[in-house]
Design a protein around this motif. Structure first.
Motif, PDB file in Angstrom:
ATOM      1  N   GLU A   1      56.495  28.748  15.990  1.00  0.00           N
ATOM      2  CA  GLU A   1      56.756  27.781  14.916  1.00  0.00           C
ATOM      3  C   GLU A   1      57.636  26.634  15.390  1.00  0.00           C
ATOM      4  OE1 GLU A   1      55.315  27.673  11.945  1.00  0.00           O
ATOM      5  OE2 GLU A   1      54.155  29.385  12.621  1.00  0.00           O
TER       6      GLU A   1
ATOM      7  N   LYS B   1      55.562  24.402  17.639  1.00  0.00           N
ATOM      8  CA  LYS B   1      54.622  23.641  16.826  1.00  0.00           C
ATOM      9  C   LYS B   1      55.327  22.453  16.161  1.00  0.00           C
ATOM     10  CE  LYS B   1      51.460  24.583  13.032  1.00  0.00           C
ATOM     11  NZ  LYS B   1      50.958  25.622  12.146  1.00  0.00           N
ATOM     12  N   LYS B   2      56.527  22.680  15.661  1.00  0.00           N
ATOM     13  CA  LYS B   2      57.310  21.627  15.010  1.00  0.00           C
ATOM     14  C   LYS B   2      57.697  20.537  16.016  1.00  0.00           C
ATOM     15  CE  LYS B   2      59.885  20.594  11.308  1.00  0.00           C
ATOM     16  NZ  LYS B   2      59.397  20.363  10.005  1.00  0.00           N
ATOM     17  N   ARG B   3      58.111  20.947  17.219  1.00  0.00           N
ATOM     18  CA  ARG B   3      58.475  19.976  18.253  1.00  0.00           C
ATOM     19  C   ARG B   3      57.270  19.154  18.690  1.00  0.00           C
ATOM     20  NH1 ARG B   3      62.819  22.871  22.323  1.00  0.00           N
ATOM     21  NH2 ARG B   3      64.417  23.196  20.741  1.00  0.00           N
ATOM     22  N   LYS B   4      56.108  19.809  18.758  1.00  0.00           N
ATOM     23  CA  LYS B   4      54.880  19.100  19.131  1.00  0.00           C
ATOM     24  C   LYS B   4      54.547  18.030  18.097  1.00  0.00           C
ATOM     25  CE  LYS B   4      50.005  19.747  19.012  1.00  0.00           C
ATOM     26  NZ  LYS B   4      49.029  20.584  18.389  1.00  0.00           N
ATOM     27  N   GLU B   5      54.652  18.369  16.798  1.00  0.00           N
ATOM     28  CA  GLU B   5      54.387  17.400  15.730  1.00  0.00           C
ATOM     29  C   GLU B   5      55.343  16.213  15.835  1.00  0.00           C
ATOM     30  OE1 GLU B   5      54.693  19.360  11.954  1.00  0.00           O
ATOM     31  OE2 GLU B   5      53.156  20.816  12.473  1.00  0.00           O
ATOM     32  N   LYS B   6      56.600  16.501  16.100  1.00  0.00           N
ATOM     33  CA  LYS B   6      57.607  15.453  16.202  1.00  0.00           C
ATOM     34  C   LYS B   6      57.321  14.527  17.388  1.00  0.00           C
ATOM     35  CE  LYS B   6      62.611  14.901  16.398  1.00  0.00           C
ATOM     36  NZ  LYS B   6      63.901  15.566  16.413  1.00  0.00           N
TER      37      LYS B   6
ATOM     38  N   LEU C   1      54.415  14.035  18.970  1.00  0.00           N
ATOM     39  CA  LEU C   1      53.178  13.286  18.754  1.00  0.00           C
ATOM     40  C   LEU C   1      53.382  12.140  17.758  1.00  0.00           C
ATOM     41  CD1 LEU C   1      50.433  16.065  18.758  1.00  0.00           C
ATOM     42  CD2 LEU C   1      50.890  14.341  20.498  1.00  0.00           C
ATOM     43  N   ARG C   2      54.156  12.382  16.707  1.00  0.00           N
ATOM     44  CA  ARG C   2      54.422  11.324  15.720  1.00  0.00           C
ATOM     45  C   ARG C   2      55.219  10.183  16.370  1.00  0.00           C
ATOM     46  NH1 ARG C   2      53.503  10.190  10.385  1.00  0.00           N
ATOM     47  NH2 ARG C   2      54.802   8.438   9.869  1.00  0.00           N
TER      48      ARG C   2
ATOM     49  N   GLU D   1      52.517   5.015   9.647  1.00  0.00           N
ATOM     50  CA  GLU D   1      52.386   5.519  11.015  1.00  0.00           C
ATOM     51  C   GLU D   1      53.318   4.827  11.999  1.00  0.00           C
ATOM     52  OE1 GLU D   1      49.338   4.817   9.306  1.00  0.00           O
ATOM     53  OE2 GLU D   1      49.146   6.922   8.786  1.00  0.00           O
TER      54      GLU D   1
ATOM     55  N   TYR E   1      59.339  10.186  13.571  1.00  0.00           N
ATOM     56  CA  TYR E   1      59.421  11.418  12.781  1.00  0.00           C
ATOM     57  C   TYR E   1      60.643  11.405  11.866  1.00  0.00           C
ATOM     58  CZ  TYR E   1      59.635  16.407  11.755  1.00  0.00           C
ATOM     59  OH  TYR E   1      59.701  17.616  11.111  1.00  0.00           O
TER      60      TYR E   1
END
Length: 155
Positions: free
Chosen positions: A6, A9-14, A16-17, A34, A38
């Motif tokens: 988890e 996954k959160k770090r990946k979202e951050k 990528l954003r 966009e 983040y």
């Protein structure tokens, strides 16, 4: 790195954003959620929740909200806006943004408001001023029409 799934996954979202925001800004985009990193995006979502809460708490007696040190200008703008149906943001420059909200009342009358905000380096939002926009007319767009966007703005 001994991270849980988890957290990774959160770090990946951050990441990528942030990368997408950096690429869009370097390409010259000025409008669209966009373009926000983040942490800026999370700050804007918190701001939306706060002004939505102010709008839903406004009743005939505004003394309670004024005692909470809520800006009178924000109270005037949020009068009659119980929820935010849509929003948009445009970069003005140097951490200054123009933040637009849209609300459709129960009798299908649109309310649009603009907030001039400043996001500092710690992602705190300062409302410089705000106002309700006058609606000149409403245009109904057919379903088969595509509105082109260039650099995040519809022409």
């Amino acid at each position: 790195m001994q991270l849980s799934y988890e957290v990774a996954k959160k770090r990946k979202e951050k990441i990528l954003r942030n990368l997408k925001a950096l690429v869009l800004l370097s390409m010259g985009w000025e409008a669209s959620p966009e373009i926000l990193t983040y942490n800026q995006f999370k700050a804007i979502l918190n701001f939306i929740r706060e002004i939505q809460k102010i709008g839903s708490e406004i009743t005939g007696d505004l003394k309670q909200l004024r005692s909470k040190n809520v800006n009178n200008q924000i109270l005037d703008v949020m009068q009659g806006i119980s929820r935010i149906d849509d929003w948009g943001i445009t970069m003005v420059g140097n951490g200054h943004y123009r933040f637009h909200i849209f609300h459709l009342t129960s009798n299908k009358q649109p309310i649009i408001a603009t907030f001039n905000i400043k996001l500092n380096n710690r992602n705190h939002i300062i409302v410089e001023n705000c106002k309700r926009n006058e609606i000149v007319s409403i245009h109904h767009i057919p379903a088969n029409v595509h509105i082109p966007k260039e650099m995040g703005k519809a022409l």
